[in-house]
Design an enzyme around this catalytic site. Structure first.
Site, short mmCIF file in Angstrom:
data_model
loop_
_atom_site.label_atom_id
_atom_site.label_comp_id
_atom_site.label_asym_id
_atom_site.label_seq_id
_atom_site.Cartn_x
_atom_site.Cartn_y
_atom_site.Cartn_z
CG LEU A 18 57.26 -27.44 15.15
CD1 LEU A 18 57.99 -26.35 15.94
CD2 LEU A 18 56.54 -28.39 16.11
N GLY A 19 54.91 -26.55 11.22
CA GLY A 19 53.95 -25.81 10.41
C GLY A 19 54.63 -25.15 9.23
N GLY A 21 54.50 -21.61 6.77
CA GLY A 21 54.00 -20.26 6.60
C GLY A 21 54.27 -19.76 5.20
N GLY A 22 54.06 -18.47 5.00
CA GLY A 22 54.19 -17.90 3.68
C GLY A 22 55.61 -17.93 3.15
CG MET A 23 58.22 -15.26 3.61
SD MET A 23 59.35 -13.95 4.07
CE MET A 23 59.21 -14.01 5.84
N GLY A 24 58.33 -19.89 4.73
CA GLY A 24 59.14 -21.04 5.07
C GLY A 24 58.40 -22.04 5.91
CB VAL A 26 58.27 -23.59 11.80
CG1 VAL A 26 58.90 -23.59 13.20
CG2 VAL A 26 58.13 -22.16 11.28
CE LYS A 41 59.19 -18.43 8.74
NZ LYS A 41 58.41 -17.22 9.12
CG ASP A 136 50.83 -11.52 8.03
OD1 ASP A 136 49.61 -11.34 7.78
OD2 ASP A 136 51.43 -12.57 7.72
#
Length: 491
Positions: A18-19, A21-24, A26, A41, A136
């Site tokens: 799905l996408g 991000g900065g840490m993982g 999804v 995630k 954030d």
């Protein structure tokens, strides 16, 4: 281990990404036992061995799992699989706000912008009431589920760097974690951070929704940091934006947190006021030096005075103490003031039930009742400033246990009594409380969609409220709804 489509991970079957991000990353994943899909995630390879990022990742699950709010994404489970940390969240079938911005101005008419900011503010204020900061806030962390024939559902997600207000950062590496385009000056400078850093970030998001661009566009990170610290926000160049939004942006993005809106809800109320060309900013925002831009001419000043006499809109949102930063883990009690300007011709309804309905039309009431709006007999929304002989305020609930609440009142204050032929399939009673007396009826029915729901109908004897009745729908049965809602309802 690389997570790929079709593989089994911690019992979940990975369907698609799905996408990231900065840490993982999804993924959309099928739950191992239940007939549902979750958003899974998984902590990225780059951070798996980093104890700071692992702690932040686990905090996201812990923070989000403690919160239950219709504008916050719910966390359902967490764990570790083959050395990789993961959390399972409710899957929101929609897009993030960044995608809507990329679609261009046609995707974000002003009324949609107002609703999105209002819904995000509700979620953030709930986070702040729990004594937590997001830190954030940005379009990529705001999910929008478009619904046919109904308003968008808007949810705030990604609490990976959220923390208690009074908790020190874990290390120097964690000192700054926000996204630069939306970072408040105090986050950049390493100063004391409270909920007003999220107000600043939401102001940046508002600017981007109105213009398609973040407030400060710079070629280098150093130039961007300098702009947040020292430069005023640019004037809006969107000719379709009503007057007043420049002042809203200037207040939200004030360098000094004390000069910003005291809560995200107060910012959302100012957005609504500006959209309606009713400038009430001076009453909503804290005092600022005389050199700041102001809009206090003619009708604007009259509106400001009216709001000041009635109440501050920010109280209705329950976003914090306007006198200064929120204290650690502050939980606000019932709000009893009513913003007569916000409610317009329907203010008398909110004044009859000040601890039940939101103080502001855009706030939340008892058990997170939200999205309250005047409607006609077909439940179609009507203008708040148009008088109606019979007022009907229709609110959404968080589903735990209330689905909807409907308050109907006669504007001429003529009494409304229970009908003689009232359906008493389950039960009825004449109730007595310190606030007065009245009648309560409860039953269970099957909705058109085939869902079994409880149904309460409530009447009042005392003259201050006997011109109203209300209908509450939710829970599996009338008896359960009576036990879970009516027992503690502030009526």
């Amino acid at each position: 281990m690389t997570v790929t489509e079709g593989m089994n991970f911690a019992g979940y079957r990975i369907e698609r990404r799905l996408g990231t991000g900065g840490m993982g990353t999804v993924f959309l994943a099928q739950h191992p036992r239940l007939p549902r899909k979750d958003a899974l995630k998984v902590l990225s390879d780059a951070h798996t061995g980093d104890p700071v990022f692992r702690a932040r990742f686990l905090r996201e699950a812990s923070v989000a799992a403690r919160l239950a709010h219709p504008n916050l994404v719910a966390v359902r489970d967490r764990g570790q699989y083959d050395g990789r940390l993961w959390i399972a969240m409710r899957f929101v079938d929609g897009v993030d706000l960044a995608e809507l911005i990329r679609r261009g101005p046609a995707a974000l008419p002003l009324d949609r912008v107002v609703r999105i900011i209002t819904e995000v503010a509700k979620g953030l204020d709930a986070l702040h009431r729990a004594g937590l900061l997001h830190r954030d806030v940005k379009p990529a962390n705001i999910l929008v589920a478009e619904q046919d024939g109904r308003p968008d559902r808007v949810l705030v997600t990604d609490f990976g760097i959220a923390r208690p207000v009074d908790e020190p950062t874990m290390s120097a590496a964690a000192e700054f974690s926000a996204t630069l385009d939306y970072a408040a000056p105090e986050q950049i400078s390493g100063g004391q951070i409270d909920h007003r850093a999220d107000v600043y970030a939401l102001g940046c998001v508002l600017h981007e929704l109105l213009t398609g661009s973040v407030p400060f566009v710079r070629d280098t990170p150093a130039a961007l940091l300098y702009a947040h610290l020292h430069e005023p926000p640019p004037a809006l160049e969107n000719p379709g934006t009503p007057p007043g939004f420049d002042e809203v942006i200037a207040t939200a993005l004030a360098k000094d947190p004390a000069e910003r809106f005291a809560s995200c809800g107060a910012l959302a109320a100012a957005v609504h006021a500006a959209a309606q060309a009713t400038v009430r900013i001076a009453a909503i925002a804290p005092p600022r030096p005389a050199t700041r831009r102001r809009l206090l001419t003619g009708a604007a000043l009259a509106a400001v005075v009216l709001v000041a006499v009635t109440t501050a809109v920010l109280v209705g949102f329950g976003g914090g103490d306007s006198a200064g930063p929120a204290s650690s883990a502050t939980v606000l009690g019932p709000q009893t003031s009513v913003d007569a300007v916000s409610w317009g011709a329907y203010a008398y309804v909110a004044q009859a039930f000040p601890e039940l309905l939101p103080a502001s039309q855009f706030g939340t009431g008892y058990q997170e009742i939200f999205a309250c709006r005047p409607v006609d007999e077909r439940l179609k929304e009507v203008a708040v400033d148009v008088f109606a002989p019979t007022a009907d305020i229709f609110c959404q609930g968080n589903g735990d246990p209330v689905e909807t609440l409907d308050v109907v009142c006669n504007a001429d204050r003529s009494p409304i009594a229970p009908p003689v032929t009232f359906d008493r399939a389950e039960g009825d009673e004449h109730w007595t409380r310190p606030s007065g007396t009245g009648n309560l009826h409860w039953s269970t029915y099957l909705s058109r969609g085939g869902k079994v729901l409880g149904h309460l109908r409530l009447y009042f004897d005392d003259p201050s409220r006997n011109f109203c009745y209300m209908v509450v729908v939710g829970s599996p049965s009338g008896a359960e709804l009576r036990a879970r809602w009516w027992a503690e309802a502030p009526l």
